[in-house]
Motif scaffolding. Structure first.
Motif, short mmCIF file in Angstrom:
data_model
loop_
_atom_site.label_atom_id
_atom_site.label_comp_id
_atom_site.label_asym_id
_atom_site.label_seq_id
_atom_site.Cartn_x
_atom_site.Cartn_y
_atom_site.Cartn_z
N MET A 188 131.25 -43.60 6.68
CA MET A 188 131.76 -44.94 6.39
C MET A 188 131.16 -45.94 7.38
O MET A 188 130.72 -47.03 6.99
N SER A 189 131.11 -45.56 8.66
CA SER A 189 130.52 -46.42 9.69
C SER A 189 129.01 -46.54 9.49
O SER A 189 128.43 -47.58 9.80
N TYR A 190 128.41 -45.48 8.97
CA TYR A 190 126.96 -45.48 8.73
C TYR A 190 126.58 -46.60 7.77
O TYR A 190 125.61 -47.33 7.99
N GLY A 191 127.37 -46.75 6.70
CA GLY A 191 127.10 -47.83 5.75
C GLY A 191 127.27 -49.19 6.40
O GLY A 191 126.45 -50.10 6.19
N PHE A 192 128.33 -49.35 7.20
CA PHE A 192 128.57 -50.61 7.90
C PHE A 192 127.47 -50.88 8.93
O PHE A 192 126.97 -52.01 9.05
N CYS A 193 127.07 -49.84 9.67
CA CYS A 193 126.05 -50.00 10.71
C CYS A 193 124.68 -50.32 10.13
O CYS A 193 123.85 -50.96 10.79
N GLN A 194 124.43 -49.88 8.90
CA GLN A 194 123.18 -50.26 8.24
C GLN A 194 123.14 -51.77 8.01
O GLN A 194 122.08 -52.40 8.16
N GLN A 195 124.29 -52.35 7.68
CA GLN A 195 124.36 -53.79 7.51
C GLN A 195 124.15 -54.51 8.84
O GLN A 195 123.52 -55.57 8.90
N VAL A 196 124.67 -53.92 9.91
CA VAL A 196 124.47 -54.49 11.25
C VAL A 196 122.98 -54.47 11.61
O VAL A 196 122.45 -55.45 12.15
N ILE A 197 122.32 -53.37 11.29
CA ILE A 197 120.88 -53.25 11.55
C ILE A 197 120.10 -54.29 10.74
O ILE A 197 119.16 -54.92 11.23
N LYS B 182 117.41 -46.49 9.82
CA LYS B 182 118.55 -45.69 9.38
C LYS B 182 119.00 -44.74 10.50
O LYS B 182 120.20 -44.48 10.66
N ALA B 183 118.05 -44.23 11.26
CA ALA B 183 118.37 -43.35 12.39
C ALA B 183 119.17 -44.13 13.44
O ALA B 183 120.13 -43.61 14.01
N CYS B 184 118.79 -45.39 13.66
CA CYS B 184 119.53 -46.24 14.61
C CYS B 184 120.95 -46.51 14.11
O CYS B 184 121.90 -46.49 14.90
N ALA B 185 121.09 -46.72 12.80
CA ALA B 185 122.41 -46.95 12.22
C ALA B 185 123.29 -45.73 12.39
O ALA B 185 124.47 -45.83 12.74
N GLY B 186 122.73 -44.55 12.15
CA GLY B 186 123.48 -43.31 12.33
C GLY B 186 123.88 -43.08 13.77
O GLY B 186 124.97 -42.58 14.06
N SER B 187 123.00 -43.46 14.68
CA SER B 187 123.27 -43.32 16.11
C SER B 187 124.46 -44.17 16.54
O SER B 187 125.36 -43.72 17.25
N VAL B 188 124.49 -45.42 16.09
CA VAL B 188 125.60 -46.32 16.42
C VAL B 188 126.89 -45.85 15.75
O VAL B 188 127.97 -45.88 16.36
N ALA B 189 126.79 -45.36 14.53
CA ALA B 189 127.97 -44.88 13.79
C ALA B 189 128.64 -43.71 14.51
O ALA B 189 129.86 -43.52 14.41
N SER B 190 127.86 -42.92 15.23
CA SER B 190 128.41 -41.74 15.92
C SER B 190 129.40 -42.11 17.02
O SER B 190 130.24 -41.30 17.41
N ILE B 191 129.31 -43.34 17.54
CA ILE B 191 130.27 -43.79 18.56
C ILE B 191 131.68 -43.83 17.97
O ILE B 191 132.65 -43.38 18.59
N PHE B 192 131.79 -44.33 16.74
CA PHE B 192 133.08 -44.40 16.07
C PHE B 192 133.60 -43.01 15.71
O PHE B 192 134.80 -42.72 15.86
N SER B 193 132.71 -42.14 15.24
CA SER B 193 133.15 -40.79 14.85
C SER B 193 133.57 -39.97 16.06
O SER B 193 134.41 -39.07 15.93
N SER B 194 133.02 -40.27 17.24
CA SER B 194 133.40 -39.53 18.45
C SER B 194 134.87 -39.71 18.80
O SER B 194 135.49 -38.82 19.39
#
Length: 249
Positions: A83-92, A109-121
C-alpha cells in the motif's frame, strides 16, 4: 477506467495480504529452522539435522511453530508495504517532476520500495519479535530457561508487556529499519529489473510474464527465499491483476 486512489490503496493492501500469506505457508518450515540454528548454534550440526530433529521431537507442527505471528507479521508487513509502495511511487513522481501517470524506471521503483519499507517496519518489528521467541520455545523449554506454560502467542505477549512494557515490542526497530531500507531497495530493484528482462526476452508485457521465472534456487537459504518470495509476488500480482480487471470491464 482507473480506480479511485482509495480503492487503489485497498486493492494494493489486499493483494499484499494475499501475497504475504502465500509467502508464510511456503517458507515457514525453513524459516523456523533458520531461527533455531541462529538461536542455538551448537545444538544442531546443520540445516538438515535441525529439520529432522525438529520433526522427530515435535512433528510437522514443530516446523510450523510461530506460524500465527508469522502470518500476522507477513500479512501486516506486505499489506502496509505494498500500500505504501503505491503511495511512495507518487512521491517519487512528485520529487522527479513527473506527472501522476508517468511510468517510473526500475531504479525509481526500487527507491519507492525502499521508502515504503520504513512504514512496514513499524508493523513487522513487534510481530517478528513474538514469532522468533515462539520458534525457539522447544529448545528454551528443554534448557529450563522458560516454563512449558510460556509456549503460546498470548503468553509471549504477556511476558513482554510485563517485563518490558509496550516499547518492548519495538526492540530492534532501528536495526530493522536499517536492514529493510537497503534490503527492499535491492528487493524491488531486482524484482523490477527481472520483470523487465523477462518481458523483453519473452516479447510480452510485464503483466503477462510466465510464473516459472519466479522460481529458482541455489543454497539452503535460497531454498526458502526463492519459493517464498515467488509466492509473495505471484499472490500479489495475480490478485491485484484480478481486482484491477474489475474496473476495466
Amino acid at each position: 477506467m482507473a480506480p479511485h486512489p482509495v480503492v487503489q490503496a485497498i486493492i494494493d493492501l489486499s493483494a499484499g495480504a494475499i501475497g504475504g500469506a502465500a509467502c508464510v505457508f511456503s517458507g515457514q518450515p525453513l524459516d523456523t529452522a533458520k531461527v533455531k540454528m541462529q538461536t542455538f548454534p551448537k545444538m544442531y550440526r546443520g540445516f538438515v539435522h535441525c529439520v529432522v530433529s525438529t520433526y522427530r521431537q515435535v512433528g510437522v507442527r514443530g516446523l510450523y511453530q510461530g506460524t500465527t505471528p508469522a502470518l500476522m507479521a507477513n500479512i501486516a508487513e506486505n499489506s502496509v508495504l505494498f500500500m505504501s509502495y503505491g503511495f511512495c511511487q507518487q512521491v517519487i513522481r512528485f520529487a522527479a517532476g513527473l506527472h501522476n501517470d508517468a511510468v517510473l524506471s526500475d531504479m525509481q521503483k526500487a527507491c519507492a520500495g525502499s521508502v515504503a519499507s520504513i512504514f512496514s517496519s513499524l508493523v513487522l518489528c513487534p510481530t517478528e519479535l513474538v514469532k522468533c521467541r515462539l520458534q525457539a520455545m522447544y529448545e528454551m523449554e528443554a534448557s529450563g530457561k522458560i516454563a512449558k506454560s510460556q509456549n503460546t502467542v498470548w503468553s509471549v505477549v504477556k511476558t513482554i508487556m510485563k517485563t518490558e512494557g509496550f516499547v518492548g515490542f519495538f526492540n530492534g526497530l532501528t536495526t530493522t529499519i536499517a536492514r529493510e531500507v537497503p534490503g527492499y531497495f535491492c528487493f524491488f530493484g531486482a524484482y523490477e529489473l527481472c520483470r523487465t528482462g523477462f518481458a523483453d526476452h519473452m516479447k510480452c508485457d510485464k503483466d503477462d510474464i510466465g510464473v516459472r521465472a519466479l522460481y529458482s534456487g541455489l543454497t539452503p537459504t535460497m531454498v526458502r527465499t526463492f519459493p517464498a518470495n515467488g509466492a509473495l509476488f505471484l499472490g500479489y500480482e495475480a490478485s491485484r491483476k484480478f481486482m484491477m480487471k474489475q474496473f476495466d470491464s
